[in-house]
Design a protein around this motif. Structure first.
Motif, mmCIF file in Angstrom:
data_model
loop_
_atom_site.group_PDB
_atom_site.id
_atom_site.type_symbol
_atom_site.label_atom_id
_atom_site.label_comp_id
_atom_site.label_asym_id
_atom_site.label_seq_id
_atom_site.Cartn_x
_atom_site.Cartn_y
_atom_site.Cartn_z
ATOM 1 N N ALA A 176 0.819 -1.220 0.000
ATOM 2 C CA ALA A 176 0.000 0.000 0.000
ATOM 3 C C ALA A 176 0.848 1.263 0.000
ATOM 4 O O ALA A 176 0.383 2.323 0.406
ATOM 5 N N SER A 177 2.060 1.166 -0.500
ATOM 6 C CA SER A 177 2.987 2.301 -0.439
ATOM 7 C C SER A 177 2.498 3.530 -1.204
ATOM 8 O O SER A 177 2.910 4.641 -0.906
ATOM 9 N N PHE A 178 1.628 3.349 -2.162
ATOM 10 C CA PHE A 178 1.144 4.482 -2.949
ATOM 11 C C PHE A 178 0.003 5.235 -2.254
ATOM 12 O O PHE A 178 -0.388 6.313 -2.698
ATOM 13 N N LYS A 210 -4.278 8.821 5.141
ATOM 14 C CA LYS A 210 -5.721 9.102 5.103
ATOM 15 C C LYS A 210 -6.415 8.154 4.113
ATOM 16 O O LYS A 210 -7.491 7.619 4.403
ATOM 17 N N GLN A 211 -5.824 7.944 2.949
ATOM 18 C CA GLN A 211 -6.397 7.023 1.959
ATOM 19 C C GLN A 211 -6.432 5.593 2.506
ATOM 20 O O GLN A 211 -7.396 4.865 2.304
ATOM 21 N N ARG A 212 -5.373 5.218 3.189
ATOM 22 C CA ARG A 212 -5.285 3.881 3.765
ATOM 23 C C ARG A 212 -6.409 3.658 4.787
ATOM 24 O O ARG A 212 -7.090 2.639 4.764
#
Length: 185
Positions: A130-132, A136-138
């Protein structure tokens, strides 16, 4: 006898790649723990046993029924995973002092060492995967995945209950989904 093709202009094929449950299943299949070479270097346990081990390590003490609910695996699959982990002395069962019938699962010292190695690998994998995403998105993705999980259980339980109400026999999986639905808050 001629058959009608299913790909006529009025009857286009279903866009499977746009089907959200299908996309989630594909990602899940890709990310199976047993497929990850880093995990394979640590242990030869299968995906089922790893899921059970991780749940025991994270939620211990925990019952097999709680693991089945948390992982959404059927009780037979969890039972087989528990048996393998017991045979390899990675976990142990202990009775409750006030209820000798109910057994809770704990990691052994050997199981704790393996759990620590696996979770370190999982942390690295999670960061890379999930590095991209921003933090907040995570968090938003995790929240939405939780909502999708609840929605999936509710939807499948409603389908099963409708069949049950119509007098049809339910499979073990369908009965399990109804149990999950009834446990949801």
């Amino acid at each position: 006898m001629t058959t009608t093709p299913s790909n006529t202009e009025n009857n286009k094929p279903y866009e499977l790649d746009d089907h959200l449950p299908y996309r989630i299943a594909v990602i899940s299949n890709i990310l199976q723990l047993g497929r990850d070479i880093e995990i394979r270097k640590i242990t030869d346990l299968g995906s089922r046993e790893l899921r059970v081990l991780l749940n025991i390590g994270t939620y211990s003490p925990v019952s097999a029924a709680q693991i089945a609910f948390q992982t959404k695996l059927d009780s037979y699959t969890v039972s087989r995973g528990v048996k393998t982990l017991l045979n390899q002395e990675l976990i142990e069962k202990r009775s409750l002092p006030n209820n000798k019938k109910e057994k809770l699962l704990y990691l052994t010292r050997k199981g704790k060492a393996l759990y620590d190695q696996v979770t370190e690998s999982l942390k690295r994998r999670d960061e890379q995967f999930a590095s991209f995403l921003t933090e907040k998105q995570r968090q938003s993705l995790i929240k939405n995945l939780q909502k999708l999980e609840q929605q999936a259980v509710e939807l499948l339980a409603q389908h099963a209950l409708k069949e049950q109400d119509a007098g049809h026999e339910l499979s073990g999986d369908q009965k399990e989904i109804i149990r999950w639905f009834n446990k949801m808050d």
